[in-house]
Enzyme design. Sequence first.
Site, PDB file in Angstrom:
ATOM      1  N   GLU A   1      -6.479   4.450   8.102  1.00  0.00           N
ATOM      2  CA  GLU A   1      -6.374   5.888   7.808  1.00  0.00           C
ATOM      3  C   GLU A   1      -7.683   6.430   7.232  1.00  0.00           C
ATOM      4  OE1 GLU A   1      -2.727   5.468   5.639  1.00  0.00           O
ATOM      5  OE2 GLU A   1      -1.755   4.951   7.529  1.00  0.00           O
TER       6      GLU A   1
ATOM      7  N   HIS B   1      -9.437   0.838   5.472  1.00  0.00           N
ATOM      8  CA  HIS B   1      -8.082   1.027   6.007  1.00  0.00           C
ATOM      9  C   HIS B   1      -8.151   1.986   7.197  1.00  0.00           C
ATOM     10  CE1 HIS B   1      -3.932   2.398   6.358  1.00  0.00           C
ATOM     11  NE2 HIS B   1      -3.591   1.250   5.780  1.00  0.00           N
TER      12      HIS B   1
ATOM     13  N   SER C   1       3.721  -2.297  10.218  1.00  0.00           N
ATOM     14  CA  SER C   1       5.180  -2.282  10.332  1.00  0.00           C
ATOM     15  C   SER C   1       5.820  -3.625   9.966  1.00  0.00           C
ATOM     16  CB  SER C   1       5.603  -1.823  11.732  1.00  0.00           C
ATOM     17  OG  SER C   1       5.185  -0.488  11.948  1.00  0.00           O
TER      18      SER C   1
ATOM     19  N   LYS D   1       0.043   4.312  -0.178  1.00  0.00           N
ATOM     20  CA  LYS D   1      -0.596   5.495   0.418  1.00  0.00           C
ATOM     21  C   LYS D   1      -0.424   6.700  -0.527  1.00  0.00           C
ATOM     22  CE  LYS D   1       0.450   3.477   4.856  1.00  0.00           C
ATOM     23  NZ  LYS D   1       0.282   3.597   6.277  1.00  0.00           N
TER      24      LYS D   1
ATOM     25  N   GLU E   1      -5.019  -5.192  10.930  1.00  0.00           N
ATOM     26  CA  GLU E   1      -4.012  -4.135  11.056  1.00  0.00           C
ATOM     27  C   GLU E   1      -4.239  -3.381  12.355  1.00  0.00           C
ATOM     28  OE1 GLU E   1      -2.164  -2.966   7.125  1.00  0.00           O
ATOM     29  OE2 GLU E   1      -3.955  -1.751   7.309  1.00  0.00           O
TER      30      GLU E   1
ATOM     31  N   ASN F   1       0.862  -1.193   0.000  1.00  0.00           N
ATOM     32  CA  ASN F   1       0.000   0.000   0.000  1.00  0.00           C
ATOM     33  C   ASN F   1       0.895   1.239   0.000  1.00  0.00           C
ATOM     34  OD1 ASN F   1      -1.855   2.022   0.477  1.00  0.00           O
ATOM     35  ND2 ASN F   1      -2.178   1.481   2.638  1.00  0.00           N
TER      36      ASN F   1
ATOM     37  N   GLY G   1       2.643   2.153  10.585  1.00  0.00           N
ATOM     38  CA  GLY G   1       3.548   3.278  10.379  1.00  0.00           C
ATOM     39  C   GLY G   1       4.327   3.687  11.614  1.00  0.00           C
TER      40      GLY G   1
HETATM   41  C1  PEP Z   1      -0.537   0.019   5.947  1.00  0.00           C
HETATM   42  O1  PEP Z   1      -0.477   1.065   5.327  1.00  0.00           O
HETATM   43  O2  PEP Z   1      -1.531  -0.698   5.811  1.00  0.00           O
HETATM   44  C2  PEP Z   1       0.581  -0.368   6.809  1.00  0.00           C
HETATM   45  C3  PEP Z   1       0.498  -1.488   7.451  1.00  0.00           C
HETATM   46  O3  PEP Z   1       1.654   0.508   6.888  1.00  0.00           O
HETATM   47  P1  PEP Z   1       3.102   0.200   7.555  1.00  0.00           P
HETATM   48  O4  PEP Z   1       3.573  -1.105   6.966  1.00  0.00           O
HETATM   49  O5  PEP Z   1       3.945   1.334   7.167  1.00  0.00           O
HETATM   50  O6  PEP Z   1       2.890   0.067   9.024  1.00  0.00           O
END
Ligand code: PEP
Length: 256
Positions: free
Chosen positions: A98, A96, A214, A12, A168, A10, A174
């Site tokens: 965000e 998601h 992460s 973003k 998640e 992803n 992040g």
């Molecule tokens: C994500 O954007 O779904 C995500 C898990 O980001 P990151 O791997 O940077 O934590």
Amino acid sequence: MTRRPMIAGNWKMNKTPAETRAFIEALLPQVDAELACDLLVIPPYTSLDLAGRLLADTGVRLGAQDLHTSPSGAFTGAISAGMLDACGCAYVLVGHSERRHVFGDSDATVNAKLRAAIAGGLTPIFCVGERSEQRAAEQTTAVLAHQLTEGFAEVAATEASDVLIAYEPVWAIGTGETASPDQAQDAIRFIRNWVADQYTASLAEGMRILYGGSVKPNNAAELQRQPDIDGALVGGASLEPESFLQIVQAAGRGAS
Ligand code: PEP
């Protein structure tokens, strides 16, 4: 049942079309045709058409980060399932963290988006996860059950069988703080059991459930070794072909 892992990147709000081209041109020669997992890239809207053309017939799949609930109309700034399909997208993220926590998508909106994706012929990757204070208050499973119940409202078994879920935890996205393999496994086992209770055991057994938060080259293999984890949704570490491919290779080592 063997579930084929998926590693999804992803991006973003990162990468122009020129940067998208550079990424894909660096990635493709290094993708092994015998790969033991599916590969998915999820660029921003402005790169989808180009990415769709570059990835056509390559085996690397294309997804979008969000969609609108309606197929067309007076929704300035929004993008529909049909538009994504026309760019070559087969997948779309729904819910998601965000979108939920920065843009304020409610459970009802997320449910409408899930149904719009299915109706539009896209495969949704439905995202769920608890905030840190909810985990600290031991509310993780209650939060997941709530998000799943609201998100899958009025989604029939024949439709749910095509959906992927991504667990998640919000506190891991992040932040560099990853859920431990046990934490991720427990939450994903809970989700699979919820799917079995809501639909059928065989639907739950076949459903791919990813971990995201992460994921990096140095933790992907251990996460992927957990029996219920079927791949990863990767943010930051998916932005460079090298680290994305290292995660793909690590996930292949973790796969049983
Ligand atoms: C994500 O954007 O779904 C995500 C898990 O980001 P990151 O791997 O940077 O934590």
